[in-house]
Design a protein around this motif. Sequence first.
Motif, short mmCIF file in Angstrom:
data_model
loop_
_atom_site.label_atom_id
_atom_site.label_comp_id
_atom_site.label_asym_id
_atom_site.label_seq_id
_atom_site.Cartn_x
_atom_site.Cartn_y
_atom_site.Cartn_z
N HIS A 135 48.73 36.04 13.51
CA HIS A 135 49.60 36.01 12.34
C HIS A 135 51.00 35.47 12.69
CE1 HIS A 135 50.91 36.98 8.41
NE2 HIS A 135 51.30 38.22 8.59
N GLY A 136 51.33 34.32 12.12
CA GLY A 136 52.67 33.76 12.30
C GLY A 136 52.83 32.83 13.49
N ARG A 137 51.85 32.78 14.35
CA ARG A 137 52.05 32.06 15.62
C ARG A 137 51.53 30.63 15.60
NH1 ARG A 137 55.19 36.18 15.74
NH2 ARG A 137 54.22 38.13 16.34
N ALA A 138 51.07 30.16 14.45
CA ALA A 138 50.45 28.84 14.40
C ALA A 138 51.33 27.72 14.98
CB ALA A 138 50.02 28.52 12.96
N ASP B 252 53.14 34.44 6.64
CA ASP B 252 52.84 33.97 7.97
C ASP B 252 54.01 33.17 8.55
OD1 ASP B 252 50.17 33.69 9.70
OD2 ASP B 252 51.20 31.76 9.82
N LEU B 253 54.54 32.25 7.75
CA LEU B 253 55.55 31.32 8.27
C LEU B 253 56.97 31.88 8.18
CD1 LEU B 253 55.76 27.53 7.91
CD2 LEU B 253 57.69 28.88 7.07
N ALA B 254 57.29 32.51 7.06
CA ALA B 254 58.70 32.85 6.84
C ALA B 254 59.03 34.29 7.19
CB ALA B 254 59.08 32.57 5.38
N GLU C 160 58.81 31.27 15.38
CA GLU C 160 57.96 30.16 15.84
C GLU C 160 58.23 28.89 15.05
OE1 GLU C 160 57.06 33.25 15.68
OE2 GLU C 160 56.16 33.69 17.63
N ILE C 161 58.39 29.00 13.74
CA ILE C 161 58.59 27.79 12.95
C ILE C 161 59.97 27.19 13.22
CG2 ILE C 161 59.46 28.80 10.76
CD1 ILE C 161 56.92 25.95 11.08
N VAL C 162 60.97 28.07 13.33
CA VAL C 162 62.33 27.59 13.57
C VAL C 162 62.38 26.85 14.91
CG1 VAL C 162 64.69 28.32 14.14
CG2 VAL C 162 63.53 29.26 12.12
#
Lengths: 355, 179, 250
Positions: free
Chosen positions: C70-73, C97-99, C105-107
């Motif tokens: 979860h979230g680590r894509a 997941d992303l925010a 991870e996304i940042v």
Amino acid sequence: MAEKILMKGNEAIGEAAVVAGCRHYFGYPITPQSELIEYMAKRMPQVNGVFLQAESEVAAINMVYGAAGAGARVMTSSSSPGISLKQEGISYIAGAELPCVIVNMARGGPGLGSIQPGQCDYFQATKGGGHGDYNNIVLVPNSVQELVDCTVLAFELADKYRNPVMILGDGALGQMMEPVAFPDKAAEAPAKPWATTGLKGRKEPNVINSLHIQAPDLEKHNYHLQMKYKTIKQNERRWEEYRTEDAELVLVAYGITARVVQSAVDMARAVGLKVGLFRPITAWPFPYEELGRLAKTAKGFMAVELSAGQMVEDVRLSVVGSKPVYFYGRTGGMICTPKEVFGIVKKIMLGEEEK
Amino acid sequence: MTHEIVMAGFGGQGVMLMGQLMTYAGMLENKHVSWIPSYGPEMRGGTANCSVIISDEPVGAPIVSEPTTVVAMNLPSLDKFEAALQAGGNLIINSSLIERSSKRSDVNVLLVPSNDIANELGNAKVANMVVLGTIIAATKAVSQESVLKAFAKMFAKKPELLAINEQAIKRGAALVNGK
Amino acid sequence: MAEIAFARPESLRDVPFHYCPGCHHGIIHRLVAEVIDELKVRDRTVGVMPVGCSVLAYDYFNFDTQEAAHGRAPAVATGVKRVHPDNVVFSYQGDGDLASIGCAEIVHAAARGEKITTVFVNNAIYGMTGGQMAPTSLPDQVTTTSPYGRKVESVGMPIKVCEMLSTLDGAKYIARVAVNNPANMAKAKAAIKKAFEVQLSGLGFAIVEVLSTCPTNWGMSPLEAVGWMEKNMMPYYPLGVFKTPEGVAK
Ligand SMILES: Cc1ncc(C[n+]2csc(CCOP(=O)(O)OP(=O)(O)O)c2C)c(N)n1
Ligand code: SF4
Ligand SMILES: [Mg+2]
């Protein structure tokens, strides 16, 4: 005790926490415990408490660290993948000796696994989980009423020993509804002169910390922790026995599985097989001595778990090789039926099962 | 006496509520009770079921694997649970939606045209209550009075619903007890 | 919901979606698949799937995929891309997941200018777990964990992911689109295509945010859900291109 009401396990934990004086809850949604975070979202504002949905389980457990260090009765909850993320924080909480309650409504693993009930987080819960030499007190209730009782107890034990307490349930217990009664309240939280409340006239600043940069200091701290764990092991073992007096085969199971096994015991007794159930209520400290004592009368033991065999190691440690220890487990979120367990019991007792 | 009941249907048929009302009624009669739903991906597929136990003894395993009564609100549920029913048990089939009857001759089959009856009563939503009436009449696990009490408690904020649901329960029970 | 009336792209398998009626995940899958087909990169595409309602997207896409925690894509995608720089690597992620859990991870994938593409499905809620508040849920929006409405005094305003990531140099293409009508669908597809082209030109990180519906957890019919999105989400999350590199084929 008030009148009984019908409640879901997950929600009953939430209400029990309120009764126990918990006014701070930090969590993150995950199936199959979301009813608990949702209950807290509704309930906390009604009792002037704080509900906060954290951005992750990592954040939630660190909010717990902060709130516990500030002196609050505080709780977080999740299910297996989220509990893995909390391990770093739990290690710090254990090191800093902060009281808090962590609920794991466990599901099938490893990885994302399934969302059906599991008991495969037993090692993680009872043998540390994060890094370092530490133990959580681990309660493993088997009914909605016991979820309530254990939640209240968890807050009391956490404060008494300044230690994290984990309630290790499973998806089935969280989803099921049973009648429950709530106690009026829990024991008052003790004074927490160590909490970071701001000096407010106090001379010595309080520091909440798990860093002991000098090795001798850390060793001393660790001895202190071990002494505390010894006291907990002496004082806090809890278990229940069912038809074990004359049992030749003692089945050992906890949580939802203990319910299944209890039904299997009745089936076995109905055909004259002397079978009993030993049910730990604390998985740490594990009731080694009490289970070991049954080795005097029983001819064998069998651990039944929703895992590939984790608690069975504690069963072996209890009987230290004096009697055979069998294992039966289901994994992945599958639950065994009473008939299935009864079938294994028959095989063992009628001598058909190879060891 | 232990009643182990599986109630199954598709989401929205009110299967869970039916089970909860019965469980609540059992609690009001001071019996040992438990209710547990299926949950997870199974539900996305459209079918949902719950296990209800009402007993004079403490309840062991809450998930029913060999029911004494099966309630099938739709065909997939009948297909799934028909075989598990104990011999001599009750098989309650929502005949408004299920065209076939049971393949088994060793069980007590009750066909309940619940949606038709509900429509006759002028409220399509009470089909589950019609079935609930049949269940309690067939099993006698709890009394009709307790179920109504349970309903009044669970829907304390909507007392206006009681009358129509009571009618539905009575219609369902009449299928067993005769008019 | 308007069905797109043409043949199934090769990048989509011939299996029915499990999504609820009126859910936009299925449309967005199709747009991604069409773009991969058109760019002729199916052979070297690796998709990284999230934890959310689209967790089973690996069953639908007809190319290699990895399922992330979860979230680590974006981190998983980084690993894939660094092993096979010639692969076309993308993450497909929901707003929780992303925010929320995967915000770091996304940042950092964007800050590094990681040469991956992210398709970000913003439906202002946690769909899979049954309708809890997301970091993108709107002020006063009622969800199962904001039963009294999202209280901004306590949990702040919703995160505008495109605007936030636009401050990072490594992010080269950033756009917000929607699939609420055929015109917007065409724009969404063009944006997704551009985001992959940015990756193919080796320029850096690219993300397309797709405003999306969750009729089930919003408690609405598919039609009402589109209306709600247009009325409430679009004003707060304006559509448009936030960042675009020079020198990328239009
Ligand atoms: C570590 C961890 N925490 C929580 C979850 C539970 N979980 C699964 S999906 C999800 C949120 C999904 O929401 P979103 O990303 O918005 O996707 P959507 O379903 O809305 O498309 C959560 C919290 C999990 N699987 N792992
Ligand atoms: S719950 Fe919401 S996001 Fe998930 S499939 Fe259904 S509509 Fe789509
Ligand atoms: Mg979402």
